[in-house]
Design a protein around this motif. Structure first.
Motif: not given
Lengths: 339, 339, 339, 339
Positions: C238-241, C284-285, D197-200, D234-236
């Protein structure tokens, strides 16, 4: 190689069909239609098909349909009811993947689908295409109504129990969960990624159009009226349906005895897998396949029977089941091109 | 600012607690313990806390615990039963987030949790920390057993119905679905990303340890025995629980009359939101909050009542409910730090 | 409590803004406009806001806007250019979150945004709202152009290096990856869940409209022309760059010396966190926060410097940065309502 | 049907291999080994294989291996180096899917893999199994070192450019992104669903062990030293690799001329698909297939060439490429069982 037409080839169901048919040894996807993408190749719409299925999509033309040997209609419900009569009139065998020819009582369409059904004769002649229940009729059918995704998962889970009369047909609860591809390919807000991922919800509670289809076909098996509470849910995954079904038994059968009923009915079925405890079905195990996995637990504390089934909604719940039906209708081995 | 201890601060529940407490106007997370990460800062384990909560984790030391003004225990069940007695003996108020002090019948622990419970006195003294049911007892409690995530979603959905005696207490089916954080932070194969994403399954069918907790607390509300079939499922998302609950009513109440019972019980509740049709709860709507969203449908065809509730399993199902309990125990406004 | 208007409150950026402002101690979201949802409450559009932000959405009315004390415009680019002049003419301070007032050379809009810019005066007067670079000008600005999400992640990562002249300004590669919320809330096929999840791709390669914005602002820091290759990618989250940036240094500085330049520039910045090896930023952080996390590696084998930065595209990349700008413009502590 | 052995059949690569081989017309997966799951069937470990591949797993026994006609080793690197010599000594042809026989300079293993390589002879004899580069040698090889997933995506993208000498071999940046299955099946915290998940994120920046493999094989094509900056991310998502590659050209070639080099080299390749603008590769388009999709853009503003390639890391990046190698080694048509 027989020529096959797919009417409405660019939805998810049409795409799966095209993929399966491209691997089928006796047919090839020859005539693919699309209102929106006519003139483009299927592989422009789904680039995974580049150099695999490069057929150019066309606006539907009944003369060209009639040149094919077999017809799949993968139009949305409400559109099939107008197109399928034309397909049938070509004299070729037809599998319709919509809901438009599944309900024998045409009057139900107004309530559950929102339109007046005007094809009572075809409704009467169509055969409900669940091979594990109607294999013999399917072989002789000219028009097969391919079952809905949810109904497939429920009917396969319950057929042995209702056929044997060991559960209360008036006390059936189906709590079903589906991946998002079940909603089709048209972009809408509830299926927009940021809304849909990391979310879980029920929808159409006490009002989903698959309810009368489930009740009709269970009643045909049970030979008495069946009443079902059916609640669908949306899972943030692409494909798969898991149905968790709650039943009341007479209380006289053990879990082992219930299993033996399933073995009696499904012992020879090529696409049904029975999972004994401690195994439980998971949608990933049937992803991309025509299998239906079934497990059950008899809960001693409450006397309730819990049956769980998993299918791939786009495969056994739609496209691969349609091919299974084609195999039967054409007199080919039922598993052809499906394993 | 009062000093708060979190025993077991590095699990997901401990992490959420730390985050909420860091924003709470009356307390600060002061003493955080961890067996595995002692010596590191919380923000080393969860880098989102860098320059937010940089407290250094320590091995638990009861003397240091006793210097705090309030204690949360966020240890796994089976460990809490040994540690909580020591925490209570400091004389400070304690909220335990495990299942170890929730079941009044200690004998149930052998069957459902797999260990013999040896603290009957504390079990008798602990108060089940569901504010919407036990608000007055919680205010006076020294040890609060914070409810399980699934039970919270079920008890809030059913309290008005069982308190008013309008549903059959022996015919309750709970089909519940949870995000993966409910399984904790220890890496295990079923929660390994490639196994877990794009998958849906039931687990512990007819055998989940939250079953007796649900039955106990519903019975306390109903003032009679309650029997529940409870089936948990795993949803490929991080957080959220949706429970779909199937009930039998006497058949005399309309959907509107049932809603008025909910309004009677929950009209003033700050964290319960009632969603009238056509609205339905979705886990995303409660994500990160202490809210419980509830909706219902009376299915005329079958006479069945379907109640749906959604919570964030880590918040109302764990950490924020624990803070709601702390607020009550400390005499602060119940919503402090939670909105 | 000052009254704040949000023009275009129902996009993802507007939603985040409403949420942040609801927690802000000095303001309240008072006047929220929407063309599509006027008449509904914000909490009808985003049910998570039920009993949190229940303001009714209205069609924009400049008289009502003028009654507010501060204005955020969260309209899409191409629409802002027409509306912002009216907002500015109310005499109230305005933060515009679109791209329409960011490029000083109005001629670039035809090439990169596809429309002719007709507001050269406002373009000249607007201040680029990156506090870590333009803090003093922002304090005095009447119109702040809030930075783009990608440019924020890049400019913060590179400012110390270009300000100090230690990297080649003609040899900069930015490989950036964004969550899907960056594409907005309008349902479109590429962001339809079944298309978008389990997929990764680049888009607008060598043609994204944030390229001239990045080059303009880097040039302002470097005081010479800057040339950037910028490639955005879509991540199924959903979110994050996360931006991975490749640079050439003079070869004379060690990694430690480079870090000391970052500390010189950012030592007192409340929202920049420097992550020394072995730490690396993860989206995520920073999720849900106004932080920008930055790390770097000097690759000895190739002599290349790799800088990585992570932000939440909806927060530091949009809504929370807009509030940071408001705090500066109103003379409040910069962190107010943001921690 | 020839008998095939898979040593280490229960990792993700082994699982994919078993699935492909089960569909292959000339072989069957006959002897599958596993240290951890010996005694169970492959379909116990991966229930999707129930009634598809039900072979019982065994502890590796060289006598039984020797009864097979062809051997795949799918052990982790560091273990293969000890086992592969035994496999080769059976006299049967071997494809090793680990990294242990890919680097010609054995001394590199200490630096990049963390162990001392003790098989210089086998290292010298092994053939790097990228059919699009080494087809003729593979046909005659006894031991093929199947390429790494990242290197496959990079080498296929760059071979025409380096073979033709049209890009600077000292100025190559590879920004690569992989799905999580690339990390294997062992549960670890970074791949635990709620973390992942929801992380990059990027990982092993400036230090991934595929770097020397990429440089070695590019140098073999370029016939000069090659220097690569390689950053994996790393791609979720479960599967797929997209590599975005930044190059410097001499500036003399147009995009069209560059494409003609690709057509010259890849015009007859069955598994390479060239995507002209505006098309761009997406990992979903190659998911489950042996295809490598390649696209490129020449950025006029900066003079940089951007090449993008996508593969399925478990297929063309591992299992299906191994089968492509087997087909070549056995003298079968290269596409057998792969389309």
């Amino acid at each position: 190689m027989l020529k096959v037409a797919i009417i409405g080839a660019t939805g998810y169901t049409g795409r799966e069909l095209a993929g399966i048919l491209a691997r089928h040894p006796h047919v090839q996807p020859t005539y693919l239609t699309s209102e929106s993408f006519a003139g483009q190749r299927l592989s422009d719409v789904y680039p995974q098909f580049r150099s695999v299925v490069d057929v150019t999509l066309e606006k539907p033309d009944m003369d060209k349909v009639a040149e094919c040997d077999f017809i799949f209609s993968a139009l949305p419900h409400g559109l099939s009811v107008d197109t399928v009569p034309q397909l049938v009139s070509t004299g070729k065998k037809v599998v319709d993947l919509s809901g438009d020819f599944r309900l024998k009582d045409g009057g139900l369409y107004a309530d559950w689908y929102g339109y007046e059904h005007n094809q009572p004769q075809l409704l009467a002649n169509s055969v409900y295409g669940l091979p594990e229940v109607n294999r013999q009729q399917i072989k002789k059918a000219d028009l097969v109504a391919n079952p809905g995704c949810y109904p497939t998962s429920v009917l396969l889970a319950l057929k042995p129990l209702l056929a044997e009369g060991v559960v209360d047909p008036q006390d059936i609860i189906v709590d079903a969960k589906s991946g998002v591809s079940g909603a089709g390919r048209s972009p809408k807000l509830p299926f927009h990624f940021p809304e849909c991922t990391e979310n879980f919800k029920a929808y159409k509670v006490a009002g989903h159009q698959h309810t009368p289809e489930i009740e009709q076909e269970l009643a045909a098996v049970a030979k008495e009226q069946v009443l079902v509470t059916f609640t669908p849910h949306l899972v943030p995954m692409i494909r798969g349906i898991l149905s968790t079904i709650y039943l009341r038994t007479s209380g006289k059968l053990s879990e082992t005895e219930i299993w033996s009923l399933f073995e009696k009915h499904y012992g020879d079925e090529p696409f049904i897998r029975l999972l004994k405890a401690p195994a439980l079905p998971e949608t990933k195990f049937v992803s991309g396949s025509n299998f239906c996995d079934i497990s059950l637990r008899l809960e001693e504390r409450t006397g309730r029977l819990i049956v769980l089934s998993a299918i791939d909604n786009l495969m056994k719940g739609a496209a691969s089941q349609a091919v299974q039906n084609m195999n039967l209708m054409m007199g080919w081995p039922e598993e052809t091109g499906l394993k």
